[in-house]
Design a protein around this motif. Structure first.
Motif, PDB file in Angstrom:
ATOM      1  N   ARG A   1       1.553   5.709  16.236  1.00 17.77           N
ATOM      2  CA  ARG A   1      -0.167   5.960  15.807  1.00 17.77           C
ATOM      3  C   ARG A   1      -0.877   5.096  16.269  1.00 17.77           C
ATOM      4  O   ARG A   1      -2.137   4.962  16.186  1.00 17.77           O
ATOM      5  N   GLY A   2      -0.293   3.960  16.665  1.00 16.60           N
ATOM      6  CA  GLY A   2      -1.000   2.847  17.305  1.00 16.60           C
ATOM      7  C   GLY A   2      -2.006   2.106  16.089  1.00 16.60           C
ATOM      8  O   GLY A   2      -2.874   1.587  16.247  1.00 16.60           O
ATOM      9  N   VAL A   3      -1.259   1.954  15.049  1.00 14.91           N
ATOM     10  CA  VAL A   3      -1.685   1.381  13.609  1.00 14.91           C
ATOM     11  C   VAL A   3      -1.095   0.360  13.263  1.00 14.91           C
ATOM     12  O   VAL A   3       0.426   0.469  13.542  1.00 14.91           O
ATOM     13  N   GLY A   4      -1.435  -0.606  12.495  1.00 12.55           N
ATOM     14  CA  GLY A   4      -0.587  -1.628  12.018  1.00 12.55           C
ATOM     15  C   GLY A   4      -0.347  -1.600  10.676  1.00 12.55           C
ATOM     16  O   GLY A   4       0.181  -2.586  10.140  1.00 12.55           O
ATOM     17  N   SER A   5      -0.614  -0.659  10.077  1.00 11.94           N
ATOM     18  CA  SER A   5      -0.206  -0.410   8.464  1.00 11.94           C
ATOM     19  C   SER A   5       0.121   1.090   8.337  1.00 11.94           C
ATOM     20  O   SER A   5      -0.147   1.973   8.943  1.00 11.94           O
ATOM     21  N   ALA A   6       0.696   1.433   6.945  1.00 15.74           N
ATOM     22  CA  ALA A   6       1.052   2.954   6.585  1.00 15.74           C
ATOM     23  C   ALA A   6       0.750   2.497   5.001  1.00 15.74           C
ATOM     24  O   ALA A   6       1.246   1.649   4.403  1.00 15.74           O
ATOM     25  N   VAL A   7       0.181   3.659   4.423  1.00 17.91           N
ATOM     26  CA  VAL A   7       0.072   3.636   3.094  1.00 17.91           C
ATOM     27  C   VAL A   7       1.298   4.132   2.411  1.00 17.91           C
ATOM     28  O   VAL A   7       2.001   5.176   3.288  1.00 17.91           O
ATOM     29  N   VAL A   8       1.821   3.600   1.390  1.00 16.49           N
ATOM     30  CA  VAL A   8       3.144   4.037   0.871  1.00 16.49           C
ATOM     31  C   VAL A   8       2.837   4.747  -0.567  1.00 16.49           C
ATOM     32  O   VAL A   8       2.320   4.125  -1.375  1.00 16.49           O
ATOM     33  N   ILE A   9       3.010   5.899  -0.699  1.00 11.20           N
ATOM     34  CA  ILE A   9       2.904   6.721  -1.681  1.00 11.20           C
ATOM     35  C   ILE A   9       4.310   7.011  -2.456  1.00 11.20           C
ATOM     36  O   ILE A   9       4.999   7.578  -1.935  1.00 11.20           O
ATOM     37  N   ASP A  10       4.471   6.495  -3.562  1.00 11.32           N
ATOM     38  CA  ASP A  10       5.768   6.774  -4.462  1.00 11.32           C
ATOM     39  C   ASP A  10       5.334   7.879  -5.532  1.00 11.32           C
ATOM     40  O   ASP A  10       4.780   7.627  -6.317  1.00 11.32           O
TER      41      ASP A  10
ATOM     42  N   ASP B   1       7.139   8.747  -7.873  1.00 13.50           N
ATOM     43  CA  ASP B   1       7.558   8.317  -9.024  1.00 13.50           C
ATOM     44  C   ASP B   1       7.032   7.036  -9.715  1.00 13.50           C
ATOM     45  O   ASP B   1       7.259   6.602 -10.863  1.00 13.50           O
ATOM     46  N   SER B   2       5.841   6.743  -9.144  1.00 10.64           N
ATOM     47  CA  SER B   2       5.071   5.709  -9.722  1.00 10.64           C
ATOM     48  C   SER B   2       3.633   5.784  -9.595  1.00 10.64           C
ATOM     49  O   SER B   2       3.357   6.765  -8.754  1.00 10.64           O
ATOM     50  N   GLU B   3       3.065   5.056 -10.086  1.00 12.41           N
ATOM     51  CA  GLU B   3       1.583   5.218 -10.103  1.00 12.41           C
ATOM     52  C   GLU B   3       0.992   4.200  -9.218  1.00 12.41           C
ATOM     53  O   GLU B   3       1.645   3.033  -8.918  1.00 12.41           O
ATOM     54  N   GLY B   4      -0.019   4.555  -8.538  1.00 17.53           N
ATOM     55  CA  GLY B   4      -0.562   3.630  -7.579  1.00 17.53           C
ATOM     56  C   GLY B   4      -0.072   3.646  -6.025  1.00 17.53           C
ATOM     57  O   GLY B   4       0.567   4.680  -5.886  1.00 17.53           O
ATOM     58  N   VAL B   5      -0.714   2.759  -5.272  1.00 18.80           N
ATOM     59  CA  VAL B   5      -0.301   3.076  -3.813  1.00 18.80           C
ATOM     60  C   VAL B   5      -0.140   1.706  -3.223  1.00 18.80           C
ATOM     61  O   VAL B   5      -0.571   0.850  -3.637  1.00 18.80           O
ATOM     62  N   GLY B   6       0.884   1.559  -2.389  1.00 21.87           N
ATOM     63  CA  GLY B   6       1.395   0.461  -1.567  1.00 21.87           C
ATOM     64  C   GLY B   6       0.978   0.560  -0.075  1.00 21.87           C
ATOM     65  O   GLY B   6       0.468   1.517   0.239  1.00 21.87           O
ATOM     66  N   ILE B   7       1.065  -0.773   0.324  1.00 24.66           N
ATOM     67  CA  ILE B   7       1.031  -0.715   1.799  1.00 24.66           C
ATOM     68  C   ILE B   7       2.109  -1.587   2.496  1.00 24.66           C
ATOM     69  O   ILE B   7       2.624  -2.500   2.132  1.00 24.66           O
ATOM     70  N   MET B   8       2.287  -0.985   3.674  1.00 27.65           N
ATOM     71  CA  MET B   8       3.489  -1.360   4.579  1.00 27.65           C
ATOM     72  C   MET B   8       2.503  -1.888   5.857  1.00 27.65           C
ATOM     73  O   MET B   8       2.028  -1.162   6.446  1.00 27.65           O
TER      74      MET B   8
ATOM     75  N   THR C   1      11.379   0.935   2.938  1.00 26.58           N
ATOM     76  CA  THR C   1       9.901   0.489   2.812  1.00 26.58           C
ATOM     77  C   THR C   1       9.764  -0.058   1.478  1.00 26.58           C
ATOM     78  O   THR C   1       9.005  -1.083   1.487  1.00 26.58           O
ATOM     79  N   GLY C   2      10.230   0.818   0.375  1.00 29.41           N
ATOM     80  CA  GLY C   2       9.745   0.365  -0.849  1.00 29.41           C
ATOM     81  C   GLY C   2      10.259  -0.718  -1.336  1.00 29.41           C
ATOM     82  O   GLY C   2       9.890  -1.498  -2.342  1.00 29.41           O
ATOM     83  N   ALA C   3      11.302  -1.505  -0.588  1.00 30.37           N
ATOM     84  CA  ALA C   3      11.822  -3.135  -0.837  1.00 30.37           C
ATOM     85  C   ALA C   3      10.764  -3.885  -0.111  1.00 30.37           C
ATOM     86  O   ALA C   3      10.878  -5.242  -0.750  1.00 30.37           O
ATOM     87  N   HIS C   4      10.027  -3.731   0.795  1.00 29.63           N
ATOM     88  CA  HIS C   4       9.367  -4.645   1.604  1.00 29.63           C
ATOM     89  C   HIS C   4       7.812  -4.494   1.684  1.00 29.63           C
ATOM     90  O   HIS C   4       7.078  -5.035   2.471  1.00 29.63           O
ATOM     91  N   LEU C   5       7.257  -3.625   0.881  1.00 26.86           N
ATOM     92  CA  LEU C   5       5.956  -3.417   1.101  1.00 26.86           C
ATOM     93  C   LEU C   5       4.922  -4.261  -0.154  1.00 26.86           C
ATOM     94  O   LEU C   5       5.543  -4.627  -0.926  1.00 26.86           O
ATOM     95  N   THR C   6       3.902  -4.170   0.021  1.00 28.07           N
ATOM     96  CA  THR C   6       2.805  -4.646  -1.118  1.00 28.07           C
ATOM     97  C   THR C   6       2.376  -3.672  -2.113  1.00 28.07           C
ATOM     98  O   THR C   6       1.693  -2.918  -1.387  1.00 28.07           O
TER      99      THR C   6
ATOM    100  N   GLU D   1      -8.238   8.547  -5.026  1.00 27.11           N
ATOM    101  CA  GLU D   1      -7.730   9.045  -4.023  1.00 27.11           C
ATOM    102  C   GLU D   1      -7.839   8.124  -2.895  1.00 27.11           C
ATOM    103  O   GLU D   1      -8.833   7.627  -2.855  1.00 27.11           O
ATOM    104  N   VAL D   2      -6.641   8.190  -1.706  1.00 26.49           N
ATOM    105  CA  VAL D   2      -6.798   7.392  -0.505  1.00 26.49           C
ATOM    106  C   VAL D   2      -7.920   7.842   0.515  1.00 26.49           C
ATOM    107  O   VAL D   2      -7.635   9.096   0.544  1.00 26.49           O
ATOM    108  N   ALA D   3      -8.946   7.153   0.456  1.00 22.10           N
ATOM    109  CA  ALA D   3     -10.013   7.863   1.389  1.00 22.10           C
ATOM    110  C   ALA D   3      -9.864   7.434   3.036  1.00 22.10           C
ATOM    111  O   ALA D   3     -10.232   7.965   3.754  1.00 22.10           O
ATOM    112  N   GLY D   4      -9.168   6.203   3.170  1.00 19.26           N
ATOM    113  CA  GLY D   4      -9.044   5.586   4.391  1.00 19.26           C
ATOM    114  C   GLY D   4      -8.264   4.288   4.448  1.00 19.26           C
ATOM    115  O   GLY D   4      -7.904   3.841   3.370  1.00 19.26           O
ATOM    116  N   VAL D   5      -8.463   3.529   5.499  1.00 16.63           N
ATOM    117  CA  VAL D   5      -7.830   2.348   5.544  1.00 16.63           C
ATOM    118  C   VAL D   5      -8.954   1.691   6.550  1.00 16.63           C
ATOM    119  O   VAL D   5      -9.554   2.197   7.503  1.00 16.63           O
ATOM    120  N   ILE D   6      -9.318   0.278   6.177  1.00 21.04           N
ATOM    121  CA  ILE D   6     -10.289  -0.455   6.877  1.00 21.04           C
ATOM    122  C   ILE D   6      -9.662  -1.672   7.476  1.00 21.04           C
ATOM    123  O   ILE D   6      -8.694  -2.307   6.626  1.00 21.04           O
TER     124      ILE D   6
END
Length: 130
Positions: free
Chosen positions: A30-39, A41-48, A68-73, A107-112
């Protein structure tokens, strides 16, 4: 200018069970430097980020075994779509990161990213041609 005008609204989403290699392949494709991680089973959003992948591989971990779940923020700083790009840039500078997940409500609207901010800056500071 507001974040909503500068952000990427097409967000790469991965799950916490994707391997680092899978996440890296998807980010590369995709030519991007990040991916949103949605679990689910948990609340909230992470980023890889590409930096997370590099740290894991640099430490000698197996990208085909590590998830990814072990290495994201999970402790993510979020931007709002109504923020100014200057507010987003200041948050990135304070936190030392290059991507902000943009939430509209819950809701995730995007990434800047820093790349998005550079694009805005270049457009606003382009020399005028006579």
């Amino acid at each position: 200018m507001q974040v909503r005008e500068a952000m990427s609204s097409e967000v790469l989403v991965v799950g916490p069970e994707h391997t680092l290699r899978q996440a890296a392949r998807m980010m590369s494709a995709r030519g991007v430097g990040s991916a949103v991680v949605i679990d689910p089973d948990s609340e909230g959003v992470g980023i890889m980020t590409e930096r997370d992948v590099l740290k894991a591989i640099g430490a000698g971990l197996d990208p085909d075994a590590e998830r990814t779940g072990a290495h994201l923020t999970w402790d993510v700083v979020y931007a709002g779509p109504d923020w100014t790009v200057e507010e987003a840039a200041a948050a990135m500078a304070r936190g030392g990161f290059r991507h902000l997940v943009v939430l509209d409500g819950r809701e995730v609207a995007g990434v800047i990213s820093v790349r998005d901010l550079m694009r805005v800056w270049a457009r606003e500071h382009a020399p005028t041609r006579a």
